[in-house]
Design an enzyme around this catalytic site. Structure first.
Site, PDB file in Angstrom:
ATOM      1  N   ASP A  79       5.681  38.571  50.567  1.00  0.00           N
ATOM      2  CA  ASP A  79       5.725  37.639  51.695  1.00  0.00           C
ATOM      3  C   ASP A  79       6.462  36.382  51.248  1.00  0.00           C
ATOM      4  O   ASP A  79       6.351  35.977  50.093  1.00  0.00           O
ATOM      5  CB  ASP A  79       4.302  37.278  52.137  1.00  0.00           C
ATOM      6  CG  ASP A  79       4.320  36.467  53.430  1.00  0.00           C
ATOM      7  OD1 ASP A  79       5.234  36.667  54.252  1.00  0.00           O
ATOM      8  OD2 ASP A  79       3.414  35.626  53.608  1.00  0.00           O
TER       9      ASP A  79
ATOM     10  N   GLU B  42       9.340  41.677  54.967  1.00  0.00           N
ATOM     11  CA  GLU B  42       9.476  41.449  56.400  1.00  0.00           C
ATOM     12  C   GLU B  42      10.932  41.209  56.754  1.00  0.00           C
ATOM     13  O   GLU B  42      11.675  40.638  55.964  1.00  0.00           O
ATOM     14  CB  GLU B  42       8.703  40.195  56.785  1.00  0.00           C
ATOM     15  CG  GLU B  42       7.309  40.447  57.220  1.00  0.00           C
ATOM     16  CD  GLU B  42       6.642  39.133  57.553  1.00  0.00           C
ATOM     17  OE1 GLU B  42       6.100  39.023  58.646  1.00  0.00           O
ATOM     18  OE2 GLU B  42       6.682  38.211  56.720  1.00  0.00           O
TER      19      GLU B  42
ATOM     20  N   CYS C 179      -6.794  40.599  58.644  1.00  0.00           N
ATOM     21  CA  CYS C 179      -7.543  40.693  57.394  1.00  0.00           C
ATOM     22  C   CYS C 179      -7.112  41.977  56.690  1.00  0.00           C
ATOM     23  O   CYS C 179      -7.175  43.057  57.268  1.00  0.00           O
ATOM     24  CB  CYS C 179      -9.044  40.717  57.685  1.00  0.00           C
ATOM     25  SG  CYS C 179     -10.028  41.201  56.256  1.00  0.00           S
TER      26      CYS C 179
ATOM     27  N   CYS D 164     -10.341  44.530  56.422  1.00  0.00           N
ATOM     28  CA  CYS D 164     -10.958  45.269  57.521  1.00  0.00           C
ATOM     29  C   CYS D 164     -10.072  45.379  58.759  1.00  0.00           C
ATOM     30  O   CYS D 164     -10.375  46.121  59.676  1.00  0.00           O
ATOM     31  CB  CYS D 164     -12.299  44.635  57.908  1.00  0.00           C
ATOM     32  SG  CYS D 164     -12.103  43.047  58.746  1.00  0.00           S
TER      33      CYS D 164
ATOM     34  N   CYS E 100     -12.597  35.938  56.282  1.00  0.00           N
ATOM     35  CA  CYS E 100     -12.599  36.832  57.443  1.00  0.00           C
ATOM     36  C   CYS E 100     -13.945  36.737  58.162  1.00  0.00           C
ATOM     37  O   CYS E 100     -14.992  36.944  57.548  1.00  0.00           O
ATOM     38  CB  CYS E 100     -12.341  38.264  56.999  1.00  0.00           C
ATOM     39  SG  CYS E 100     -12.484  39.441  58.352  1.00  0.00           S
TER      40      CYS E 100
ATOM     41  N   CYS F 240     -15.607  40.580  57.919  1.00  0.00           N
ATOM     42  CA  CYS F 240     -16.098  41.189  56.670  1.00  0.00           C
ATOM     43  C   CYS F 240     -16.356  40.175  55.566  1.00  0.00           C
ATOM     44  O   CYS F 240     -16.749  40.536  54.464  1.00  0.00           O
ATOM     45  CB  CYS F 240     -15.144  42.280  56.195  1.00  0.00           C
ATOM     46  SG  CYS F 240     -13.598  41.627  55.528  1.00  0.00           S
TER      47      CYS F 240
ATOM     48  N   ASP G 260      -0.964  33.809  51.858  1.00  0.00           N
ATOM     49  CA  ASP G 260       0.256  34.578  51.600  1.00  0.00           C
ATOM     50  C   ASP G 260      -0.012  35.900  50.888  1.00  0.00           C
ATOM     51  O   ASP G 260       0.675  36.892  51.129  1.00  0.00           O
ATOM     52  CB  ASP G 260       1.260  33.733  50.785  1.00  0.00           C
ATOM     53  CG  ASP G 260       1.696  32.473  51.526  1.00  0.00           C
ATOM     54  OD1 ASP G 260       1.599  32.465  52.773  1.00  0.00           O
ATOM     55  OD2 ASP G 260       2.112  31.504  50.865  1.00  0.00           O
TER      56      ASP G 260
HETATM   57 ZN   LIG Z   1     -12.050  41.361  57.250  1.00  0.00          ZN
END
Ligand SMILES: [Zn+2]
Length: 383
Positions: free
Chosen positions: A181, A265, A318, A321, A338, A341, A348
């Site tokens: 990234d 990307e 995330c 999850c 998150c 989770c 990054d």
């Molecule tokens: Zn998560």
């Protein structure tokens, strides 16, 4: 495979004069035939072919004797380049532009015919120029196809040899993959949690760059001091470009040697949103160069570069999850937890892990082939 090798050359006075004539004549031919093609197209709605132009070039040479002084193969090459520019235009690319004398970058290309281009002992033989001193810092590989001679805006000369080679050994296949990234504060961040900073010397040169820019703007346009300040500014630009290229070269070589697949990307839009300062705009340029280097080295060494869609929300998801946290859109958020989770994320690094996941899917590699990667998929989008 075609590979380019670029070297600095040091022409003597007579050779510089000849090289400058060659730049000028090739520019003249390019513009003359661009105009000719335009006029003919207006009249007949038909594109003038390369062969027609080549024939006309022979007539032109008897009218303009000075065209005979320079390498005739380079003039034919210019016609071919123009022909290709037109073909590209019909494929949807931009219309060929006239070359300006006032541009500070000059170049011409010539083709290898009967050993007219040769390299030995820090010297290169160029048609009609003779043996020119060259800094042969690494040997070229394969058969030379053509040579492009250029002069930058600081008056530095280079030659780039395009060679056909098959002796680049493929690297041993690995089962590693990496997501990368673009860092906001660093050059880039990888899915292995490596943070790669912009090299320190760049900071130093930004300051010099700003100073040189200020100096130039304080001089009267066209004056002797203006000219001096322009060269000074161009030299700083050139220095930055060289250092940056060296950094990107080394980094891309290392990442390619360590990983079978590299996922990035497609960055155009996102980087423009992120970056506004001078240093960032320079790192934007770097990013595109970096991608190019990774792509061609991957081709050489049998690796894969997988480019993912710009609109994939890599930083908001995330990586543990798949929960989408829209709050992370705010660029000031460097770390987050998150809500689903409770995994703690570095912005990054989390993004790089997501990029790796999607890149692997896109590159048609079964995730299990690469370190048993799992893919979350719900509906039409990943996760
Ligand atoms: Zn998560």
């Amino acid at each position: 495979m075609q590979v380019a090798f670029k070297y600095r050359i040091y022409p003597n006075k007579v050779q510089s004069i000849m090289l400058n004539k060659s730049f000028g004549c090739n520019r003249f031919i390019f513009n003359y035939f661009l105009n000719h093609k335009n006029e003919q197209y207006k009249k007949t709605k038909r594109s003038v072919s390369y062969n027609e132009c080549a024939k006309l070039l022979t007539d032109l040479k008897s009218n303009f004797q000075w065209l005979k002084e320079i390498d005739s193969i380079s003039l034919q090459q210019t016609l071919r380049d123009l022909d290709r520019a037109f073909k590209n235009f019909f494929k949807g690319y931009g219309f060929p532009k006239f070359k300006s004398k006032h541009n500070h970058f000059h170049s011409y290309r010539t083709q290898m015919v009967n050993d007219n281009i040769q390299v030995e002992n820090n010297k290169i033989k160029l048609p009609k120029i003779g043996w020119v001193k060259l800094k042969y810092h690494r040997s070229h590989k394969g058969k030379i196809l053509n040579a492009t001679v250029s002069k930058t805006n600081t008056g530095t000369y280079y030659v780039s040899l395009c060679c056909e080679t098959s002796d680049i050994e493929k690297l041993q296949t690995l089962n590693t993959a990496l997501g990368i990234d673009v860092g906001i504060k660093s050059f880039c961040v990888t899915s292995n949690s490596e943070i790669i900073d912009n090299p320190k010397f760049l900071e130093k040169y930004y300051k010099k760059l700003l100073k040189a820019q200020r100096e130039l703007s304080s001089k009267t346009k066209g004056s002797k001091n203006f000219y001096k300040a322009r060269i000074k500014l161009a030299k700083v630009h050139e220095k930055i470009a060289n250092c940056r290229f060296d950094f990107l070269h080394k980094l891309s070589s290392r990442l390619i040697s360590e990983n079978q697949v590299i996922c990035l990307e497609n960055l155009k839009v996102k980087s423009m949103l992120k970056n506004s300062t001078l240093s960032k705009s320079i790192s934007d340029v770097s990013w595109f160069k970096f991608r190019q280097l990774l792509e061609y080295k991957a081709k050489w060494y049998g690796r894969i570069v997988s480019i993912i869609d710009t609109y994939y929300p890599s930083s908001q998801l995330c990586s543990n999850c798949g929960f989408k946290n829209e709050e992370v859109k705010n660029l000031n958020i460097r770390t987050w937890e998150c809500p689903n989770c409770k995994t703690k994320h570095h912005r990054d690094i989390n993004s790089a892990i997501n990029i790796k996941r999607v890149g692997l899917v896109q590159s048609d590699l079964k995730p299990v082939e690469i370190v048993g990667y799992e893919v979350f998929e719900t509906g039409s989008s990943y996760f």
